[in-house]
Design an enzyme around this catalytic site. Structure first.
Site, PDB file in Angstrom:
ATOM      1  N   GLY A   1       0.758  -1.247   0.000  1.00  0.00           N
ATOM      2  CA  GLY A   1       0.000   0.000   0.000  1.00  0.00           C
ATOM      3  C   GLY A   1       0.785   1.293   0.000  1.00  0.00           C
TER       4      GLY A   1
ATOM      5  N   PRO B   1       4.759  -5.100  -0.470  1.00  0.00           N
ATOM      6  CG  PRO B   1       6.970  -4.285  -0.488  1.00  0.00           C
ATOM      7  CD  PRO B   1       6.090  -5.353   0.124  1.00  0.00           C
ATOM      8  N   GLY B   2       4.048  -3.523  -3.589  1.00  0.00           N
ATOM      9  CA  GLY B   2       4.084  -3.708  -5.040  1.00  0.00           C
ATOM     10  C   GLY B   2       4.532  -2.413  -5.678  1.00  0.00           C
ATOM     11  NE  ARG B   3       0.294   2.293  -6.134  1.00  0.00           N
ATOM     12  CZ  ARG B   3      -0.787   2.183  -6.925  1.00  0.00           C
ATOM     13  NH1 ARG B   3      -0.775   2.717  -8.118  1.00  0.00           N
ATOM     14  NH2 ARG B   3      -1.859   1.568  -6.509  1.00  0.00           N
TER      15      ARG B   3
ATOM     16  CE1 TYR C   1      -8.331   1.387 -10.258  1.00  0.00           C
ATOM     17  CE2 TYR C   1      -6.292   1.593 -11.483  1.00  0.00           C
ATOM     18  CZ  TYR C   1      -7.200   0.820 -10.800  1.00  0.00           C
ATOM     19  OH  TYR C   1      -6.964  -0.525 -10.659  1.00  0.00           O
TER      20      TYR C   1
ATOM     21  CB  CYS D   1     -13.621   1.875 -30.884  1.00  0.00           C
ATOM     22  SG  CYS D   1     -12.698   1.535 -32.364  1.00  0.00           S
ATOM     23  CD  GLU D   2     -14.459   1.305 -24.688  1.00  0.00           C
ATOM     24  OE1 GLU D   2     -15.109   2.072 -23.953  1.00  0.00           O
ATOM     25  OE2 GLU D   2     -14.700   0.090 -24.802  1.00  0.00           O
TER      26      GLU D   2
HETATM   27  N1  LLP Z   1      -1.295  -7.054  -0.872  1.00  0.00           N
HETATM   28  C1  LLP Z   1      -2.587  -7.219  -1.233  1.00  0.00           C
HETATM   29  C2  LLP Z   1      -3.403  -8.189  -0.541  1.00  0.00           C
HETATM   30  C3  LLP Z   1      -3.119  -6.439  -2.269  1.00  0.00           C
HETATM   31  O1  LLP Z   1      -4.388  -6.578  -2.603  1.00  0.00           O
HETATM   32  C4  LLP Z   1      -2.283  -5.495  -2.952  1.00  0.00           C
HETATM   33  C5  LLP Z   1      -2.802  -4.684  -4.042  1.00  0.00           C
HETATM   34  C6  LLP Z   1      -0.936  -5.388  -2.544  1.00  0.00           C
HETATM   35  C7  LLP Z   1      -0.487  -6.177  -1.492  1.00  0.00           C
HETATM   36  C8  LLP Z   1       0.023  -4.439  -3.198  1.00  0.00           C
HETATM   37  O2  LLP Z   1      -0.357  -3.138  -3.013  1.00  0.00           O
HETATM   38  P1  LLP Z   1       0.639  -1.935  -3.403  1.00  0.00           P
HETATM   39  O3  LLP Z   1       1.830  -2.009  -2.491  1.00  0.00           O
HETATM   40  O4  LLP Z   1       1.040  -2.104  -4.799  1.00  0.00           O
HETATM   41  O5  LLP Z   1      -0.162  -0.720  -3.170  1.00  0.00           O
HETATM   42  N2  LLP Z   1      -4.578  -1.583 -10.016  1.00  0.00           N
HETATM   43  C9  LLP Z   1      -4.509  -0.554  -8.990  1.00  0.00           C
HETATM   44  C10 LLP Z   1      -3.937  -1.082  -7.704  1.00  0.00           C
HETATM   45  C11 LLP Z   1      -4.676  -2.288  -7.166  1.00  0.00           C
HETATM   46  C12 LLP Z   1      -4.043  -2.823  -5.915  1.00  0.00           C
HETATM   47  C13 LLP Z   1      -4.592  -4.159  -5.595  1.00  0.00           C
HETATM   48  N3  LLP Z   1      -3.992  -4.779  -4.448  1.00  0.00           N
HETATM   49  C14 LLP Z   1      -3.734   0.634  -9.529  1.00  0.00           C
HETATM   50  O6  LLP Z   1      -3.315   0.597 -10.684  1.00  0.00           O
HETATM   51  O7  LLP Z   1      -3.569   1.626  -8.833  1.00  0.00           O
END
Ligand code: LLP
Length: 413
Positions: free
Chosen positions: A237, A274-276, A316, A342-343
């Site tokens: 997050g 963490p992802g993003r 978003y 086409c959107e």
């Molecule tokens: N853990 C769980 C259980 C999650 O559902 C997610 C993201 C993460 C970790 C990683 O979150 P991050 O650190 O990346 O914030 N498609 C959207 C984001 C969807 C996030 C879904 N879950 C976007 O492009 O902003």
């Protein structure tokens, strides 16, 4: 900065992005390995306590990207058997894999149990009973945590907010204790931890701290009922800067301090997903300008990438900074930067001021390393773009551009 302009031309680390475009074509995702390593190291070093960083591979599931983190000791947060396959193929240790998601089905549970992952994060009683049944059938015990919904407002976009009562995620905080007591009695279940994740792109990490405090209270209660918790997984997050004029980067040191404070005195291992934060600003999408047009007062710059390649602006209304690949000193125009699909929702930016880019030259969409390629599709029967990983003064294609043949594979007349 791993993407920077030198003499008005964009570089990825020491590579001219134009060189990549000449060799690979457009649209193309370009990633910086150095950025990934730097972000991981920053996150890792912020914590004093023992922890595992499980890269949320939904953010960027390219094998070479996952491997970059696996080589640094990262685990993985997965949500499907496809992501489990990717994690294992990229060399992530199974004992560092956590399995999230609201609807894990039988063959996913079997695959997870056979692989020996760290834990499955359970999101409902139904799911708990199913995991128990699958584990028993195999004569195994499934390591689990519950994803507890702490009912804390993450103050982010409603589509990526997950920790409120009205969201579909996790089990209600008030019911968690009973569920743990139930789980304790099940033969096929081994309780390992507690997990939560309240949302994504949080520029203020205080809601994660507030949730942690609630979860710490729950763990105390569980311990007093004879339930051992050895892992607390605080999800992902942590946000990133998309708009350098408006967003303020969250302090990872403050985040670490907050989490360590909330779980001070507990003998457990911290897990993060963490992802993003790890990949978002380590990627760009490069696209060629095809045409310009005006409909009355409105100007459009039409590019060869579309919402099928990068969905975030359409879905978003997300902001992504866009700049020319070459800054030639052209006059600035105000336009919508749109794709060929086409959107009406097929746009990257609206009423955007940009130094004009001639047809045939390229624009760069920044901060596209997270939820970029992974959310891409073949809509309008468009082959998905190539992905390139830059490392110092070298680059290599880590996913080939899809071909027309790829588009129809598996279909029958
Ligand atoms: N853990 C769980 C259980 C999650 O559902 C997610 C993201 C993460 C970790 C990683 O979150 P991050 O650190 O990346 O914030 N498609 C959207 C984001 C969807 C996030 C879904 N879950 C976007 O492009 O902003």
């Amino acid at each position: 900065m791993t993407f920077k302009y030198v003499d008005n031309e964009l570089y990825a680390e020491s590579v001219k992005v134009s060189e990549i475009v000449n060799e690979v074509g457009t649209p193309v995702y370009v990633y910086s390995k150095k950025h990934f390593i730097d972000q991981f190291t920053k996150f890792h070093r912020a914590f004093k306590r023992d922890h595992i960083i499980c890269f949320a591979i939904k953010a960027n599931s390219n094998l070479a990207v996952i491997k970059t983190f696996a080589d640094l000791g990262a685990g993985a947060d997965i949500v499907s058997k496809g992501e489990l396959l990717r994690a294992l193929k990229a060399g992530v240790e199974p004992s560092k894999i956590v399995f999230s998601g609201v609807a894990k089905i039988k063959d996913e549970i079997e695959y997870a149990l056979d692989s020996g992952i760290l834990m499955l994060n359970v999101e409902s009683e139904d799911e708990l009973l199913n995991i128990n049944a699958v584990a028993k059938e195999k004569g195994k015990k499934a390591p689990i945590s519950f994803r507890v919904n702490p009912d804390v407002d993450p103050k982010t976009h409603p589509y990526i907010s997950t920790g409120l009562k009205k969201n579909k995620f996790g089990v209600p905080y008030e019911e968690a204790l009973d569920l743990y007591l139930k789980a304790k009695e099940l033969e096929g279940i081994e309780i390992v931890g507690v997990q939560f994740h309240i949302g994504s792109q949080l520029l203020d990490t205080t809601p994660i701290y507030d949730a942690s405090v609630r979860i710490a209270k729950l763990i105390k209660e569980l311990n007093s009922r004879g339930i051992d918790i050895s892992v607390v997984d605080v999800g992902g997050g942590v946000g990133i800067v998309y708009n350098d004029k408006e967003d303020k980067e969250p302090s990872i040191e403050k985040y670490a301090e907050q989490i360590e404070k909330a779980f001070d005195g507990f003998d457990l291992r911290l897990v993060f997903e963490p992802g993003r934060f790890l990949v978002g600003n380590g990627g760009i999408l490069v696209s060629q300008v095809v045409y310009h047009k005006s409909n009355g007062p409105k100007n459009f710059m039409i590019v060869d990438a579309g919402m099928n390649d990068l969905l975030r602006p359409s879905l978003y209304n997300a902001y992504h900074k866009i700049e020319p690949l070459f800054k030639k000193g052209n006059k600035t125009i105000k336009c919508d930067i749109v794709g060929p699909i086409c959107e009406t929702g097929d746009f990257f930016a609206r009423d955007y001021e940009i130094e004009d880019v001639e047809n045939g030259d390229c624009i760069v969409v920044f901060s596209a390393g997270a939820y970029g390629f992974t959310m891409s599709s073949n809509y309008n029967s468009r082959p998905r773009p190539a992905e390139v990983l830059v490392d110092g003064d070298e680059f290599r294609v880590v996913r080939a551009r899809e071909t027309l043949e790829d588009l129809i594979r598996g279909e029958m007349l």
